[in-house]
Design a protein around this motif. Structure first.
Motif, PDB file in Angstrom:
ATOM      1  N   LEU A 198      -9.920   7.823   2.547  1.00 44.31           N
ATOM      2  CA  LEU A 198      -9.934   6.455   2.016  1.00 44.31           C
ATOM      3  C   LEU A 198      -8.670   5.709   2.428  1.00 44.31           C
ATOM      4  O   LEU A 198      -8.717   4.544   2.824  1.00 44.31           O
ATOM      5  CB  LEU A 198     -10.068   6.481   0.493  1.00 44.31           C
ATOM      6  CG  LEU A 198     -11.356   7.079  -0.065  1.00 44.31           C
ATOM      7  CD1 LEU A 198     -11.278   7.216  -1.578  1.00 44.31           C
ATOM      8  CD2 LEU A 198     -12.547   6.232   0.343  1.00 44.31           C
ATOM      9  N   TYR A 199      -7.531   6.387   2.345  1.00 44.26           N
ATOM     10  CA  TYR A 199      -6.259   5.794   2.755  1.00 44.26           C
ATOM     11  C   TYR A 199      -6.279   5.458   4.249  1.00 44.26           C
ATOM     12  O   TYR A 199      -5.872   4.373   4.657  1.00 44.26           O
ATOM     13  CB  TYR A 199      -5.117   6.759   2.426  1.00 44.26           C
ATOM     14  CG  TYR A 199      -3.804   6.404   3.079  1.00 44.26           C
ATOM     15  CD1 TYR A 199      -3.037   5.350   2.612  1.00 44.26           C
ATOM     16  CD2 TYR A 199      -3.338   7.133   4.170  1.00 44.26           C
ATOM     17  CE1 TYR A 199      -1.840   5.012   3.217  1.00 44.26           C
ATOM     18  CE2 TYR A 199      -2.140   6.809   4.775  1.00 44.26           C
ATOM     19  CZ  TYR A 199      -1.388   5.752   4.299  1.00 44.26           C
ATOM     20  OH  TYR A 199      -0.205   5.429   4.915  1.00 44.26           O
ATOM     21  N   GLU A 246      -8.241   2.378   5.083  1.00 44.39           N
ATOM     22  CA  GLU A 246      -7.499   1.174   4.718  1.00 44.39           C
ATOM     23  C   GLU A 246      -6.425   0.856   5.765  1.00 44.39           C
ATOM     24  O   GLU A 246      -6.270  -0.294   6.172  1.00 44.39           O
ATOM     25  CB  GLU A 246      -6.860   1.375   3.344  1.00 44.39           C
ATOM     26  CG  GLU A 246      -6.205   0.151   2.788  1.00 44.39           C
ATOM     27  CD  GLU A 246      -5.644   0.381   1.389  1.00 44.39           C
ATOM     28  OE1 GLU A 246      -4.911  -0.501   0.917  1.00 44.39           O
ATOM     29  OE2 GLU A 246      -5.913   1.431   0.781  1.00 44.39           O
ATOM     30  N   GLN A 262      -8.066  -0.191   9.014  1.00 44.91           N
ATOM     31  CA  GLN A 262      -8.904  -1.366   8.785  1.00 44.91           C
ATOM     32  C   GLN A 262     -10.288  -1.188   9.392  1.00 44.91           C
ATOM     33  O   GLN A 262     -10.788  -2.020  10.153  1.00 44.91           O
ATOM     34  CB  GLN A 262      -8.223  -2.623   9.316  1.00 44.91           C
ATOM     35  CG  GLN A 262      -6.941  -2.924   8.597  1.00 44.91           C
ATOM     36  CD  GLN A 262      -6.259  -4.187   9.075  1.00 44.91           C
ATOM     37  OE1 GLN A 262      -6.675  -4.807  10.037  1.00 44.91           O
ATOM     38  NE2 GLN A 262      -5.209  -4.572   8.389  1.00 44.91           N
ATOM     39  N   MET A 309       0.848  -1.165   0.000  1.00 43.79           N
ATOM     40  CA  MET A 309       0.000   0.000   0.000  1.00 43.79           C
ATOM     41  C   MET A 309       0.897   1.233   0.000  1.00 43.79           C
ATOM     42  O   MET A 309       1.793   1.360   0.808  1.00 43.79           O
ATOM     43  CB  MET A 309      -0.890  -0.053   1.243  1.00 43.79           C
ATOM     44  CG  MET A 309      -1.488   1.217   1.631  1.00 43.79           C
ATOM     45  SD  MET A 309      -2.547   1.168   3.113  1.00 43.79           S
ATOM     46  CE  MET A 309      -2.092  -0.266   3.987  1.00 43.79           C
TER      47      MET A 309
END
Length: 172
Positions: free
Chosen positions: A31-32, A35, A38, A1
């Motif tokens: 959005l990052y 991710e 989690q 990532m």
């Protein structure tokens, strides 16, 4: 990532005076962050961070306030819900220490050891992410939601259902 949201600072270039930084995550950053953390989604993230560099003592003091809204999934009902995080934090960094030197000094310290600066720099976003991650519940639940365990067998009964009884009926 690939790291998309970052605010690195080179510690040696920080002045002695107090420094103030404001971080606000934009749409792509959110959005990052979702991710990395989690979670289902990060709706909002703001952080105010203050730094004080004590060059003579090789000490960097960092304090801040984080305000975030995360969308989580309940482990009980699997429904999505929003959780607000609003907290203060503070950290200390030893700008001259290494992990090896801290291992040697650990027995001498009575207080918590300061964090180590790796590669001569710190990343304010990484620090904020870590602080949020430390406060995340491992098993998130909506407020007031309680897991109720329903026992399959009756504790007072001597005859318990055998899962192989179904197979025995198939032979007949």
């Amino acid at each position: 990532m690939q790291k998309k949201f970052s605010y690195p600072l080179i510690v040696a270039e920080l002045p002695q005076t107090d420094q103030h930084y404001h971080l606000r995550a934009e749409k792509n950053d959110l959005l990052y962050l979702a991710e990395v953390l989690q979670v289902v989604a990060v709706k909002r993230l703001d952080a105010d961070i203050r730094l004080k560099n004590h060059h003579a003592d090789n000490l960097l003091e960092l304090s801040g306030h984080v305000s975030a809204r995360l969308e989580l999934e309940s482990v009980v009902s699997l429904e999505l819900f929003a959780q607000d995080y609003d907290f203060d934090f503070s950290l200390r960094f030893d700008t001259a220490a290494t992990y090896d030197s801290q291992r040697e000094e650990r027995a001498e310290w009575t207080a918590e050891l300061p964090d180590v600066v790796v590669g001569g720099q710190i990343d304010l976003v990484d620090i904020v992410i870590e602080q949020i991650a430390l406060r995340l519940d491992d098993y998130p639940r909506r407020p007031g939601e309680v897991f109720v365990f329903e026992q399959e067998f009756d504790d007072h009964s001597e005859a318990k259902n055998n899962p192989f009884d179904v197979l025995a009926k198939l032979k007949k």
